[in-house]
Design a protein around this motif. Structure first.
Motif, PDB file in Angstrom:
ATOM      1  N   SER A  31       1.275  -1.440  -0.472  1.00 54.09           N
ATOM      2  CA  SER A  31      -0.186   0.154  -0.425  1.00 54.09           C
ATOM      3  C   SER A  31       0.880   1.168   0.163  1.00 54.09           C
ATOM      4  CB  SER A  31      -0.447  -0.270   0.891  1.00 54.09           C
ATOM      5  OG  SER A  31      -0.372   0.000   2.745  1.00 54.09           O
ATOM      6  N   TRP A  32       0.288   2.894  -0.173  1.00 57.71           N
ATOM      7  CA  TRP A  32       1.037   3.244  -0.532  1.00 57.71           C
ATOM      8  C   TRP A  32       1.342   4.034   1.486  1.00 57.71           C
ATOM      9  CZ3 TRP A  32      -0.703   8.033   2.707  1.00 57.71           C
ATOM     10  CH2 TRP A  32      -2.199   7.475   3.316  1.00 57.71           C
ATOM     11  N   LYS A  33       1.048   3.357   2.296  1.00 55.95           N
ATOM     12  CA  LYS A  33       1.224   3.870   2.977  1.00 55.95           C
ATOM     13  C   LYS A  33       2.377   2.238   4.182  1.00 55.95           C
ATOM     14  CE  LYS A  33      -3.320   4.546   5.873  1.00 55.95           C
ATOM     15  NZ  LYS A  33      -4.232   4.024   6.213  1.00 55.95           N
ATOM     16  N   MET A  34       2.433   1.834   3.154  1.00 58.88           N
ATOM     17  CA  MET A  34       4.388   0.998   3.465  1.00 58.88           C
ATOM     18  C   MET A  34       5.320   2.012   2.800  1.00 58.88           C
ATOM     19  SD  MET A  34       4.770  -1.367   5.014  1.00 58.88           S
ATOM     20  CE  MET A  34       4.450  -2.435   5.407  1.00 58.88           C
ATOM     21  N   GLY A  35       4.821   2.118   1.782  1.00 62.39           N
ATOM     22  CA  GLY A  35       5.883   3.288   1.084  1.00 62.39           C
ATOM     23  C   GLY A  35       6.519   4.442   1.579  1.00 62.39           C
ATOM     24  N   LEU A  36       5.041   4.923   2.005  1.00 68.83           N
ATOM     25  CA  LEU A  36       5.571   6.237   2.716  1.00 68.83           C
ATOM     26  C   LEU A  36       6.257   5.710   4.308  1.00 68.83           C
ATOM     27  CD1 LEU A  36       5.153   9.470   3.167  1.00 68.83           C
ATOM     28  CD2 LEU A  36       2.788   9.071   4.549  1.00 68.83           C
TER      29      LEU A  36
END
Length: 61
Positions: A31-36
């Motif tokens: 997810s984008w949260k993990m990338g952030l």
């Protein structure tokens, strides 16, 4: 006088570029949260540590 700064910014540019590509791959797989989260840890944590170490060395802290 300013040529010494090149020894910092060129490796820093390559590091941030490679870490950004890694974070994009993480976003594609997760997810984008993990990338952030990875971007925060891999980019901002070393910058904070280097800033803290520089301030400590200069006698500010």
């Amino acid at each position: 006088m300013g040529s010494g700064i090149t020894f910092i910014f060129i490796p820093l540019f390559f590091y941030v570029t490679l870490v950004a590509l890694l974070c994009v791959k993480i976003v594609e797989k997760n997810s984008w949260k993990m990338g952030l989260l990875f971007a925060t840890v891999l980019i901002f944590l070393p910058a904070g540590v280097l800033t803290f170490a520089g301030m400590y060395d200069a006698g500010v802290l």
